[in-house]
Design a protein around this motif. Sequence first.
Motif, mmCIF file in Angstrom:
data_model
loop_
_atom_site.group_PDB
_atom_site.id
_atom_site.type_symbol
_atom_site.label_atom_id
_atom_site.label_comp_id
_atom_site.label_asym_id
_atom_site.label_seq_id
_atom_site.Cartn_x
_atom_site.Cartn_y
_atom_site.Cartn_z
ATOM 1 N N UNK A 99 -14.758 26.467 9.797
ATOM 2 C CA UNK A 99 -13.803 27.564 9.614
ATOM 3 C C UNK A 99 -13.619 28.280 10.959
ATOM 4 N N UNK A 100 -12.404 28.791 11.237
ATOM 5 C CA UNK A 100 -12.151 29.442 12.528
ATOM 6 C C UNK A 100 -13.081 30.632 12.782
ATOM 7 N N UNK A 101 -13.523 31.269 11.716
ATOM 8 C CA UNK A 101 -14.363 32.459 11.885
ATOM 9 C C UNK A 101 -15.806 32.110 12.267
ATOM 10 N N UNK A 102 -16.157 30.843 12.150
ATOM 11 C CA UNK A 102 -17.548 30.460 12.435
ATOM 12 C C UNK A 102 -17.852 30.553 13.925
ATOM 13 N N UNK A 103 -18.939 31.227 14.256
ATOM 14 C CA UNK A 103 -19.348 31.323 15.656
ATOM 15 C C UNK A 103 -20.346 30.217 15.960
ATOM 16 N N UNK A 104 -19.958 29.360 16.892
ATOM 17 C CA UNK A 104 -20.727 28.137 17.132
ATOM 18 C C UNK A 104 -22.137 28.450 17.627
ATOM 19 N N UNK A 105 -22.280 29.501 18.458
ATOM 20 C CA UNK A 105 -23.625 29.846 18.968
ATOM 21 C C UNK A 105 -24.551 30.210 17.816
ATOM 22 N N UNK A 106 -23.998 30.962 16.857
ATOM 23 C CA UNK A 106 -24.821 31.346 15.700
ATOM 24 C C UNK A 106 -25.176 30.131 14.860
ATOM 25 N N UNK A 107 -24.195 29.238 14.739
ATOM 26 C CA UNK A 107 -24.434 28.013 13.977
ATOM 27 C C UNK A 107 -25.588 27.225 14.595
ATOM 28 N N UNK A 108 -25.554 27.084 15.924
ATOM 29 C CA UNK A 108 -26.579 26.262 16.591
ATOM 30 C C UNK A 108 -27.944 26.943 16.567
ATOM 31 N N UNK A 109 -27.933 28.255 16.405
ATOM 32 C CA UNK A 109 -29.202 28.961 16.249
ATOM 33 C C UNK A 109 -29.844 28.581 14.915
ATOM 34 N N UNK A 110 -28.979 28.348 13.930
ATOM 35 C CA UNK A 110 -29.490 28.006 12.589
ATOM 36 C C UNK A 110 -29.763 26.519 12.428
ATOM 37 N N UNK A 111 -29.102 25.728 13.267
ATOM 38 C CA UNK A 111 -29.245 24.272 13.135
ATOM 39 C C UNK A 111 -29.793 23.721 14.451
ATOM 40 N N UNK A 112 -31.103 23.510 14.499
ATOM 41 C CA UNK A 112 -31.734 22.997 15.712
ATOM 42 C C UNK A 112 -31.631 21.488 15.786
ATOM 43 N N UNK A 113 -31.865 20.971 16.993
ATOM 44 C CA UNK A 113 -31.744 19.517 17.120
ATOM 45 C C UNK A 113 -32.822 18.942 18.039
ATOM 46 N N UNK A 114 -33.303 17.759 17.668
ATOM 47 C CA UNK A 114 -34.292 17.033 18.465
ATOM 48 C C UNK A 114 -33.724 15.635 18.716
ATOM 49 N N UNK A 115 -33.830 15.192 19.972
ATOM 50 C CA UNK A 115 -33.145 13.951 20.329
ATOM 51 C C UNK A 115 -34.091 12.769 20.438
ATOM 52 N N UNK A 116 -33.462 11.618 20.676
ATOM 53 C CA UNK A 116 -34.192 10.356 20.765
ATOM 54 C C UNK A 116 -35.235 10.384 21.873
ATOM 55 N N UNK A 117 -34.779 10.754 23.081
ATOM 56 C CA UNK A 117 -35.717 10.838 24.196
ATOM 57 C C UNK A 117 -36.130 12.283 24.363
ATOM 58 N N UNK A 118 -37.441 12.534 24.444
ATOM 59 C CA UNK A 118 -37.864 13.920 24.641
ATOM 60 C C UNK A 118 -37.187 14.471 25.896
#
Lengths: 253, 230
Positions: free
Chosen positions: A76-95
């Motif tokens: 949604x246009x109102x969604x703030x991406x920085x806030x979203x990424x604060x709530x959704x963390x990510x871990x990748x293939x290579x440390x």
Amino acid sequence: MKSIKIKADNLNVYYGEKQALFDVSMYMEEKQVTALIGPSGCGKSTFIRCLNRMNDVIDICKVQGKIEIDGNNIYAPSMQVEQLRERVGMVFQKPNPFPKSIFENVAYGPRIHGIAENKSDLEEIVVNSLKKAALFDEVKDRLNDAGTGLSGGQQQRLCIARAISVNPDIILMDEPCSALDPIATARIEELMGELKTEYTIIIVTHSMQQAARVSSRTGFFHLGKLVEVDKTETIFSNPSDQRTQDYITGRFG
Amino acid sequence: MSEHIVSSYDEQLDLINSTLIKMGGLVETQLHNSLVALGDKDTAFAEEILRDDNKIDALEKEIDALTYKVIAMRQPLANDLRTVLSALSIANDLERMGDHATNIAKRVANVKINMPDTPVSEIVNMGENVQRMIKNVLDAFVQKSDTLAINAWDLDGDIDELYLSIYRDLLKTMAEDPDTITGCSHLLSIAKNIERIGDYVQNIAEDIHFITTGQALERKSEKRIKWEKV
């Protein structure tokens, strides 16, 4: 049934002219591990990257459809991406620890998101995150050493500590163990079992056994489509779709 | 079924399959020979048959070893997992069937003395029916056919009826002529051995159903024996 944390609805993703995902609809349960499997290029990483809008940084990437987290459309246009990424963390293939100290690796997120009030707050967050990532005991005497000096498995747990330091609800893991030895892999899997009491975890993995061990539900992607999603036990013992069966038994892929 | 990318995996599964089929063939022959020895009251042949049971037991051990190896090496999943687990169970059932068939041969000498022919030929007839069931269920296994497996499963109802009728006849024979009691008691055991083999055929049919569908077979025999009327 557990409550639904994430819901994707008719998701279509394009990279320029090429369509990478076709009408993907699935839900992910709260405080459970959902595994995504499928051959390389099947769209599972594309899908997981839609969940925290990582695809936004790719210019030619176009996302259609809806992804709801706790009922709110993250596109949604109102969604703030920085806030979203604060709530959704990510871990990748290579440390991929920052070229900074162990402490700073974990402190970075809380600092830029303004989560810590003061220095002792920050220290508490770092220590707690390292403890939750089952790394604290191994590094407590050398928090100022470089994060890149740790072993591969320790680096990956440092990345998990970094991801949880901003207090997310969801952790996305894109093949988190593919660069690790079996012992380090077992530690991460054990850790996932502990983390799921607090976080909703989505893991992309190429190891069938890993998906079978850690997840409660598994989705199988093939050629950009979600072929089948079901209880993990069902997927690995008696899947409904022939393509799923052929893939998991090593007949194509 | 399409092939695995790793062809040596297919070779291992094929070997388990072919060993099971070979074992099934031996069991079928063991029962056939025992019935011939019983019908002819041929004690020399019966002695010979006893030695063949070792071959069946050896194949069961071979299948055990093969399945452990596949599980350790390949971590089979879905239909492969069901095939491998069922192979263990089928091999175990075939081994039991072999024992029952061998037990028939063991009793031939006891039946030879002082026995009217009629009950013996009835039992041989029942045994031949069970032998056909074995053949049918092995065909079902070779073709991985759920339909053939269920057909084989259903035949057991007839066997149970035959068993009941033989049981009654033997009781009658014993009552009329006490000299036949020893022989008839052995025939009762033989009939029981044959009846048990039919039950194991049902187990194997259930395993085939599980391999092909992933579901346990929920089925009730239409013909239920009423023992209280015996």
